[in-house]
Design an enzyme around this catalytic site. Structure first.
Site, short mmCIF file in Angstrom:
data_model
loop_
_atom_site.label_atom_id
_atom_site.label_comp_id
_atom_site.label_asym_id
_atom_site.label_seq_id
_atom_site.Cartn_x
_atom_site.Cartn_y
_atom_site.Cartn_z
N LYS A 152 0.84 -1.21 0.00
CA LYS A 152 0.00 0.00 0.00
C LYS A 152 0.86 1.25 0.00
O LYS A 152 2.05 1.24 0.35
CB LYS A 152 -0.93 0.00 1.22
CG LYS A 152 -0.23 -0.08 2.58
CD LYS A 152 0.26 1.25 3.13
CE LYS A 152 0.98 1.08 4.46
NZ LYS A 152 1.60 2.34 4.93
N ALA B 264 0.63 -7.22 4.57
CA ALA B 264 0.09 -7.97 3.43
C ALA B 264 0.30 -9.47 3.64
O ALA B 264 -0.59 -10.28 3.34
CB ALA B 264 0.74 -7.51 2.13
N ASP C 179 -2.33 -1.89 9.63
CA ASP C 179 -2.38 -1.99 8.17
C ASP C 179 -2.95 -3.32 7.67
O ASP C 179 -3.23 -3.46 6.48
CB ASP C 179 -0.97 -1.82 7.58
CG ASP C 179 -0.46 -0.38 7.70
OD1 ASP C 179 -1.30 0.52 7.88
OD2 ASP C 179 0.76 -0.19 7.62
N ALA D 50 10.41 -3.24 5.73
CA ALA D 50 10.56 -2.04 6.57
C ALA D 50 10.63 -0.79 5.71
O ALA D 50 11.41 0.12 5.97
CB ALA D 50 11.81 -2.15 7.46
N GLY D 51 9.80 -0.76 4.66
CA GLY D 51 9.84 0.35 3.71
C GLY D 51 8.64 1.25 3.73
O GLY D 51 8.52 2.15 2.90
N GLY D 52 7.69 1.03 4.65
CA GLY D 52 6.52 1.89 4.72
C GLY D 52 5.42 1.54 3.75
O GLY D 52 4.50 2.32 3.53
N GLY E 56 4.34 -4.42 3.73
CA GLY E 56 4.58 -5.77 3.23
C GLY E 56 4.28 -6.85 4.27
O GLY E 56 3.67 -7.87 3.96
N GLY E 57 4.72 -6.62 5.50
CA GLY E 57 4.43 -7.59 6.55
C GLY E 57 2.95 -7.71 6.82
O GLY E 57 2.44 -8.82 7.10
#
Length: 308
Positions: free
Chosen positions: A17, A113, A145, A105-107, A110-111
């Site tokens: 996202k 998702a 998220d 850890a990119g904002g 992903g985790g």
């Protein structure tokens, strides 16, 4: 999906996202912040395969650096699988194979998702048929998220970001995403924002965060130019303070034709909004030629779903 159909395994895909708008309120007594966010699911996906097992295990691979992703019970997808098992009193376990394409850890969530995909995969694998409402309840226990990764599309998130309301978004929005080799800790970025807001020259957080109405109007109109005018991220000042090297990338992306560039979530991934696919390609080529990894994605896309 029936239990018989899912006996050999289930594959689920869930999107990363972008935060098109992110306003952060002041720190609360419990240390958390209320936020108001406009989320959009984009075409950068995580794939999760769930297969029957007596234990709860996970293997993680991908096209991004996964060295920092836990492969034990600390993994959010494993926690998601255990929640479904507890909810339906499932006696066995599951093996999860996660293939990551969203920066770690990119904002970009992903985790989250992965966790949403695990919820859907285990629900299908075990024939639970819990339904979206029940899966959303479980998702909200895993992080702000995760519910959005379950639903996808475009949505407004309030509270801790997990109180979701679907937002109408017309057409397609094109983005160029620039990941970073080194991630940023979300708690560290929030803590640094609080420190910066204690300074007299920087405004404090709003008492009640709210999404700018201009963002909602731009989404309804399918107007990327208007969206660029109203897009913002309160965490950007903190992320850039911790990673000042990102400023040059933002400037280059905007100089090469992006309507706007911004830090995605808590960073350090950068997202550049383009007017159309052709403009996005020009931005992608310029950033790639400068030595940066640049990915062309679009949104909105659907949330976690079972694939054949």
């Amino acid at each position: 999906m029936s239990q018989a159909l899912a006996a050999d395994g289930v594959r689920v895909r869930a999107p990363g996202k972008l935060n098109l708008f992110f306003q952060v309120g002041g720190v609360q007594p419990d240390g958390y912040h209320d936020v108001a966010s406009a989320y959009q699911a984009v075409s950068l996906y995580e794939d999760v395969w769930a297969t029957p097992s007596d234990e709860f295990t996970v293997a993680v691979t991908g096209t991004v650096d996964v060295s920092g992703v836990p492969a034990d019970d600390r993994n959010l997808a494993v926690r998601a699988a255990r929640l479904v098992a507890q909810r339906i009193d499932h006696a066995g376990g599951v093996h999860l194979d996660i293939v990551k394409h969203v920066p770690v850890a990119g904002g970009m969530g992903g985790g989250s998702a992965d966790a949403a995909a695990a919820l859907v995969a285990c629900d299908a694998l075990w024939g639970a048929e819990l339904g979206t409402a029940e899966l959303l309840k479980l998702a909200s226990r895993l992080g702000a998220d995760v519910p959005f990764a379950l639903l996808g599309g475009t949505a407004i998130g309030t509270g801790r970001g997990d109180q979701l309301s679907p937002a109408l978004a017309k057409g397609r929005f094109d983005w160029v995403v620039v990941p970073s080799d080194a991630g940023l800790s979300t708690p560290e970025v929030y803590a640094h924002l609080d420190e910066l807001r204690d300074r007299p020259d920087i405004a404090g957080g709003p008492r009640v965060p709210a999404v700018d109405p201009g963002v909602l109007q731009a989404l309804r109109a399918g107007d990327p130019v208007a969206l660029a005018e109203h897009a913002r991220n309160d965490l950007q000042i903190a992320a850039l303070s911790l990673r000042p090297d990102l400023r040059a990338v933002l400037e280059l992306g905007e100089a090469s034709g992006a309507l706007t560039g911004m830090v995605s979530g808590s960073g350090p991934t950068l997202a550049f909004l383009a007017a159309d696919p052709e403009s996005a390609l020009e931005v992608q080529i310029t950033l790639s030629a400068a030595g940066y990894e640049a990915l062309h994605v679009h949104g909105p896309v659907t949330g976690a779903r079972v694939l054949p």
